[in-house]
Design a protein around this motif. Structure first.
Motif, PDB file in Angstrom:
ATOM      1  N   LEU A 118      -7.633   4.905  -1.694  1.00  0.00           N
ATOM      2  CA  LEU A 118      -7.076   4.790  -0.342  1.00  0.00           C
ATOM      3  C   LEU A 118      -8.099   5.150   0.731  1.00  0.00           C
ATOM      4  O   LEU A 118      -7.726   5.441   1.868  1.00  0.00           O
ATOM      5  N   ILE A 173       0.837  -1.201   0.000  1.00  0.00           N
ATOM      6  CA  ILE A 173       0.000   0.000   0.000  1.00  0.00           C
ATOM      7  C   ILE A 173       0.871   1.250   0.000  1.00  0.00           C
ATOM      8  O   ILE A 173       0.601   2.222  -0.721  1.00  0.00           O
ATOM      9  N   ALA A 224       0.963   4.152  -3.004  1.00  0.00           N
ATOM     10  CA  ALA A 224       0.734   5.574  -2.762  1.00  0.00           C
ATOM     11  C   ALA A 224       1.934   6.409  -3.183  1.00  0.00           C
ATOM     12  O   ALA A 224       1.783   7.449  -3.840  1.00  0.00           O
TER      13      ALA A 224
END
Length: 499
Positions: free
Chosen positions: A482, A286, A290
């Motif tokens: 997200l 993750i 990002a």
């Protein structure tokens, strides 16, 4: 004697935008304002004279027009208020620029994610199957988001009957999300990024036989480098956002992680019926997703470390860009320029299951492209109320204009709401949906051509898009999947909205 059966593709409809229609085809809000204005004007006409009463009535009519006129779905009042908010942000509060790092005002000199993601934290959990998963905590809203890495099977070698089953199972999956009262949204992200070729080159080196002829070995090595040149990788992921329903889960992420550890395997396991292999994304994955989105130049570094099996060492608090600036029509972040569009309207007529293929397929003029579909399910009880209300409003729209002069739009809306009632009885769910489309270019000079290509692809996909003027940074964050849901961050007043 033989007969040939031709499989016809299934036809779908996107539904209509929810709205409340009252007299003369106007919304309930507009009619309410008009009635209040007429009552005041009539009182002035009786007690203050004809001229003041008529003058006030004319003023009320002029004030009502910007509420009724709504280009691109926003009233003129809403557009004006949004423009004033942008002016304040750009010239007074100066919050359109973001600086991070040791020489910034960010606590600890970190590179935190900007804007709506600035206060989020990332936690780690392990589901009941032993798979690690990352969990993004949005403390202001008491919400948690988990992300599932998806590997769709594609449709090139799938017969029509299987495609229809996949589509139906995906609809069932979305409907089941509404059965859980704490699921507030699901976001599907499909993005195209340039292929580096590192994975193929590493695979060739690992599988190359030591006794392979020199010429053959060199040919395979060079092919592994040249084949991915100019190609794209397609990545897909699904994020699901939950609302913490107890005080313990609101305050202690570990409590929510324990709950999601029990439920998460079913959520990604049920995607198999829709032809999707899925597994939860780890916290490190993750963070990498990002960071490379805000800083595309780091894509090769993350891929090399991933291939080598080494951790990248980037914390969630350092996943953001070093510098970013949002403008009215684009977003600059760490040397790259992105443009975000929002869906103004879905396809107006029926379509097949391949309607979005022009936007999903890689394109040579769009090295980095991301399509985000946002679903917000209603609970079972709320869905039934919404469907009945929309059906009544559609009937009222027909009757208020008269059966002989009803518009084609009103008739279509009545047909769609009637079908929705029948599907609701059969167990279908009800949800709101929207879409965001993001393109990213390294050279600002390429943005103009990329924008023209994008709008052409959207027209082929029969989507009406409008550029996210004034909130490019928020749109970019929401498009990453997200856990940012834009409807929860509306800044315009409900009094000036069209409906």
């Amino acid at each position: 004697m033989t007969s040939t059966v031709h499989d016809e593709p299934a036809i779908f409809s996107a539904g209509t935008r929810p709205k409340s229609t009252f007299a003369f085809g106007l919304s309930v809000k507009a009619v309410g304002y008009a009635a209040a204005g007429f009552a005041v004007s009539f009182a002035v006409l009786i007690f203050g004279g004809v001229i003041p009463g008529l003058a006030l009535m004319a003023v009320m009519a002029v004030l009502l027009v910007p509420l009724v006129v709504a280009p691109n779905g926003r009233s003129l009042y809403e557009t004006g208020q949004f423009a004033m908010q942008w002016f304040h942000r750009k010239h007074i509060s100066r919050s359109t620029e973001y600086h991070a790092g040791p020489h910034s005002q960010i606590p600890g000199g970190r590179y935190r994610l900007p804007g709506l993601l600035a206060t989020t934290t990332l936690h780690v959990g392990t589901d009941r199957h032993g798979n690690e998963f990352g969990m993004i905590h949005h403390p202001a809203d008491h919400r948690y988001t988990v992300i599932v890495d998806c590997l769709p099977g594609g449709d090139e070698a799938v017969v029509r009957s299987e495609k229809d089953l996949y589509t139906a199972d995906w609809g069932v999956y979305l409907a089941d999300l509404g059965l859980a009262s704490d699921i507030v949204g699901a976001t599907v992200v499909v993005e195209n990024i340039p292929a580096t070729g590192l994975r193929l080159a590493r695979l060739v080196e690992r599988e190359m036989a030591a006794a392979a002829p020199g010429l053959s070995a060199e040919f395979v090595r060079q092919s592994s480098v040249r084949m991915p040149s100019g190609r794209h990788r397609t990545l897909a992921r699904l994020s699901i956002t939950f609302r913490a329903t107890t005080r313990e889960r609101q305050k202690e992420p570990e409590e929510m992680a324990a709950e999601l550890a029990r439920r998460l395997p079913d959520l990604y396991g049920n995607l198999a019926g829709a032809g999707v292999d899925a597994q939860p994304m780890t916290a490190a994955e993750i963070v990498a997703t990002a960071h490379r989105s805000y800083n595309p130049s780091t894509e090769n570094d993350f891929e090399e470390l991933d291939i080598a099996g080494q951790p990248h060492g980037v914390a969630w608090e350092d996943a953001g860009p070093g510098r970013a600036r949002t403008e009215w029509g684009h977003y600059r972040h760490d040397g790259a320029t992105s443009v975000v569009w929002e869906m103004a309207a879905p396809p107006e007529s029926v379509f097949t299951d391949t309607v979005l293929k022009p936007l999903l397929a890689p394109h040579d003029d769009l090295p980095r492209k991301r399509l985000t579909l946002i679903y917000r399910p209603y609970s079972a009880g709320d869905a039934a109320k919404k469907v009945e209300k929309q059906h009544r409003d559609a009937l009222h729209a027909i009757n208020s204009r008269g059966a002989k002069i009803s518009s084609a739009e009103a008739e279509k809306r009545l047909e769609i709401t009637s079908q929705a009632r029948k599907e609701m009885v059969s167990g279908a769910g009800q949800l709101r949906y929207s879409a965001l489309l993001t393109i990213t270019a390294q050279d600002p000079a390429e943005v103009g051509n990329a924008a023209a290509v994008t709008e052409s692809l959207a027209a082929r996909a029969r989507l009406r898009l409008r550029r996210a003027h004034g909130f490019q940074d928020a749109g970019f964050a929401a498009g990453l999947g997200l856990g940012v849901l834009l409807p929860d961050h509306i800044t315009t007043s409900a009094l000036v909205r069209r409906s």
